[in-house]
Structures are given as C-alpha cells and as structure tokens.
Write a protein that holds these residues in place. Sequence first.
Motif, mmCIF file in Angstrom:
data_model
loop_
_atom_site.group_PDB
_atom_site.id
_atom_site.type_symbol
_atom_site.label_atom_id
_atom_site.label_comp_id
_atom_site.label_asym_id
_atom_site.label_seq_id
_atom_site.Cartn_x
_atom_site.Cartn_y
_atom_site.Cartn_z
ATOM 1 N N ALA A 188 0.848 -1.194 0.000
ATOM 2 C CA ALA A 188 0.000 0.000 0.000
ATOM 3 C C ALA A 188 0.880 1.239 0.000
ATOM 4 O O ALA A 188 2.027 1.200 0.482
ATOM 5 N N PRO A 190 2.377 4.961 1.090
ATOM 6 C CA PRO A 190 2.636 5.496 2.431
ATOM 7 C C PRO A 190 1.521 6.429 2.884
ATOM 8 O O PRO A 190 0.970 7.191 2.096
ATOM 9 N N LYS A 191 1.219 6.356 4.175
ATOM 10 C CA LYS A 191 0.214 7.238 4.751
ATOM 11 C C LYS A 191 0.841 8.398 5.513
ATOM 12 O O LYS A 191 0.190 9.418 5.731
ATOM 13 N N THR A 192 2.090 8.240 5.953
ATOM 14 C CA THR A 192 2.750 9.253 6.763
ATOM 15 C C THR A 192 4.115 9.581 6.181
ATOM 16 O O THR A 192 4.652 8.854 5.339
ATOM 17 N N GLU A 195 6.552 6.746 6.936
ATOM 18 C CA GLU A 195 6.401 5.590 6.053
ATOM 19 C C GLU A 195 7.021 5.855 4.689
ATOM 20 O O GLU A 195 7.644 4.970 4.096
ATOM 21 N N GLN A 231 0.000 20.161 6.971
ATOM 22 C CA GLN A 231 -0.023 18.837 7.592
ATOM 23 C C GLN A 231 0.632 18.837 8.960
ATOM 24 O O GLN A 231 0.406 17.918 9.757
ATOM 25 N N ALA A 320 -3.805 8.225 -4.220
ATOM 26 C CA ALA A 320 -3.972 8.081 -2.769
ATOM 27 C C ALA A 320 -3.808 9.455 -2.118
ATOM 28 O O ALA A 320 -3.281 10.387 -2.730
ATOM 29 N N PRO A 321 -4.238 9.609 -0.857
ATOM 30 C CA PRO A 321 -3.972 10.859 -0.143
ATOM 31 C C PRO A 321 -2.473 11.089 0.029
ATOM 32 O O PRO A 321 -1.680 10.136 0.052
ATOM 33 N N PRO A 323 0.918 11.622 1.911
ATOM 34 C CA PRO A 323 1.411 11.280 3.250
ATOM 35 C C PRO A 323 1.506 12.524 4.130
ATOM 36 O O PRO A 323 1.883 13.599 3.653
ATOM 37 N N TYR A 324 1.172 12.373 5.419
ATOM 38 C CA TYR A 324 1.091 13.542 6.288
ATOM 39 C C TYR A 324 1.829 13.307 7.601
ATOM 40 O O TYR A 324 2.269 12.196 7.903
ATOM 41 N N PRO A 328 -4.142 15.108 7.786
ATOM 42 C CA PRO A 328 -4.201 15.100 6.324
ATOM 43 C C PRO A 328 -4.441 16.507 5.777
ATOM 44 O O PRO A 328 -5.169 17.308 6.364
#
Length: 445
Positions: A188, A190-192, A195, A231, A320-321, A323-324, A328
């Motif tokens: 998946a 990265p979300k942050t 990551e 962010q 995707a959103p 990364p934050y 977000p």
Amino acid sequence: MGGNKKLSLVLASTLAVSTLAGCGSGGDNAASNNGGSAGGTQSASQGSGSSQEQVTLQYWNADDPSIQESKDAEKLIKEFESSHPNIKIKMQYISYEMLHDKLVTAINAGDAPDVSWGLPEWVGEFAAIDSLQDLTPYFDKWTDKDKIYPNVVDALKVNGKLVGMPNYLGIRALEYHEDMLKKAGIGAPPKTWDELIAMGPKIKEATGVDAFGITGTGVRVPQELIVYLAQNDLEIAKKMDDGKYKNTWNDDPEQLRRAAEVFQFYKDLADKGVIGSKTWGYQELDTNLALGQYAMSVNGAWQEQRAKENPDGMKDVKIAPIPYKLKPATYMEVVPFFIYKQTKHPEEAWEFLSFMMGKPYQDLVHPTNSARNDVVSDSQWGKDFMALSPTGVVFPPISLGGVTQAMIDSLARLYLKKDSPDDIAKWLSGTINESLKKSGDLSSK
C-alpha cells in the motif's frame, strides 16, 4: 499551475476565436451595458439579431491549444457566439509563465482584457491594486450559484467581495506506480512522512529508481510546501483580529519547532535516498512520473492527459492521499477566471464567464476537475481527487509574490546553502512578514 498541466506550456500563441478584431478591453465596438444577464439565463443579448452592435470581449487563456480540452472549449465558445450574436470572443493563448507579467503591464496601461485566466496566487495581488470586478451581485443572482462548492467560493473572496470565479480545481494527491511498490514488497502507498522515508531504500533497491519526486524550483514549490506546513498544523500567514495577516512562527516556539520539522522532512528525503533530483521543475516532475523514472509524487488530475498519451507507462498509476505528519491536507488550487474593472462591457463579460461555468461547458471541458458539485467524473482522475477536497488548503488573499518567492528560496537555502532546518524556519517566518509589510498586508497585532 500553478503548477499544473497548464504550466507545461512553453509557448504563448495567439488565436482569434472570432473574426472581429478588437484591442484593449471591449474592442473597438460600442455597446450598451444591458446586453447581459446576471442570472446567466436568456438575456437581451440573445436573439436580438443584428439590431445591436457587436461587442468584442478580449479573453486571455493559459491552456495548451494543442490538447483536446482546448479544442472542445473552442467549439463551445463558437456555439456561444452563435447564440449571442452581439458578443464576439477574441481569445489569446498566453502561457502562465508569461500571463502574470502581461496582465500587470496591461492593467497599468489601462488596457486589461475583459476576461482572463489567473492563478490563486494572484487573487490578493490583483485585488490589492483594485483591478478586479466585484462579481458578488452577479453571483448572487446566478441560477447555478448553489452548484459551486462553498469553500471554493470563499477562496475567491477578498474582504467579503467575490473577485473571481472558479475555472477549475487543481486538487493534489499522491500518484504512485503500484507495480513498483509491489516489486519492492510494499502492499500500500505510504500514509505518513515516516512511512514514505522508510520506503525509499526498499524501492530503490528493488526497482533501480527513486521512490519520490519533488519540485525543487519554480511555481509549484510553494504549492507543495504549503501542504506539508498545513499537515504540521501551520499557516504561512494567519488572519489576525485587525483583518490583516502575520506569520506567527517566530512568536511561538512550538510553531517554530513544527516549521523546522517540515524542512527536516525535506532534508531527510534527500539524505536518506528517497528523492534523487532536488532541482526539477514541474515539467520534469510530471514527465518523469509518466515515464516511470520514479515511483511516486504529489501531482494533479491533469496527469490524465499524460496517461492517455502514454497508456503503457501509466497503466499502473493509482491515486492516494498525500502522506502527512499531524493531519491530512492537500493543496486545493482554485484556478480563477477574472473580469477586470477596466472592461467596458461587464454584463457581457459575466454572460460569457457564467457560460463557461455552466454545466454543459464544464461537463465537456473539465469533467474531472470542475468546481461544480454536479460535474464529477467516475474515473480515478475525477472522484479520487475530488474526495480529497475537504482537506484542501489555499493561499490567503494577500499579495503573494514576495511570500511565494521566499518559499522557493527556502528550499534553495536547504539544498544549496545547506542551512539548518531551524535557521530556515526562522528566516522564512521573518521574510514572509517583511513581504507582508511591503505589500501593506502585515497585521499590527
């Protein structure tokens, strides 16, 4: 642009959509000002035949004339002329790189166009010199006003006056090559921030390309930087009690610490091998993502055009959103249309502008990035980007020239001068306030 597909132009060509010549605002032909309709419905200018003199509206457009979007727009504008026989549109294509300076020169010479494209960074600047028509009374009577996202309308208000209308939205997202991530064993995106940085070496080792791309020069730098600041719960200029603005980082150690964290993030991207080039402009960023020269970047829905041109290279690109860090956020570029105070034909200019904001025009020309809530494409370039709009941030309505240049210079200080993140945060806070003072936007609070 600001940083979007529009900014990929390298030409400033001229196209006359009509055959009726005109120069300056409104052309050479006289007309009464009751030829339009603030409601955007059938007006006196429609179906009035040859009894009225024709008005020529000067329209400066920053799109790429070679793409299908522009061809569709030209077709619809000709249909507008047919249904409005007293209005002719003389259009010039002028790249964003040149448009700002040409508009400033024209405004100062008293020869501004009637209608033009703009960038959100120019809203406060042009409003400060009182060059923009107040569209509030027209918008209030417009039958489609409820079809425009409220936060988009708010982004184009200065001191309560609506000084522009949204042309399209340049919402940003993380665009990534899914196959590259899978090859690196990553399931998946990265979300942050952490990551993203952790994925860098894995992607490089597995694919031979860099994990992430940034713009290190040019107009898109501030558009990316404002996202990372948001962010980390920061504003570049906060509205104070007196209605003016101030950067408050140097007044608050906690804010200054978070600002330094943003520049540390940029530093880590380079030091830990997540990015390669630190000097790309938007053209290189967009092109190299399409060519698979790196795995991910923050980008816009305009990349759909590159996907059409290079279907094999972008077939695995997903959305995707971004990364934050703390919360977000994305950049919501509200790209405006302007009507200028110098126009001799404000009613006809509004008639034309409201036509371009109408559903038929937006359906054909801006199906994936319209500011209308009833125009949303089912493709990932539409719905996946629009889903991020609630987290969108915009620039404050101030004169942004010095502010955005300072934001660009802050990355040069990091990557070229090797200044520390702490020093850059302090410098940027002070420099933003110096710019606000020069423009008269600085709060005394």
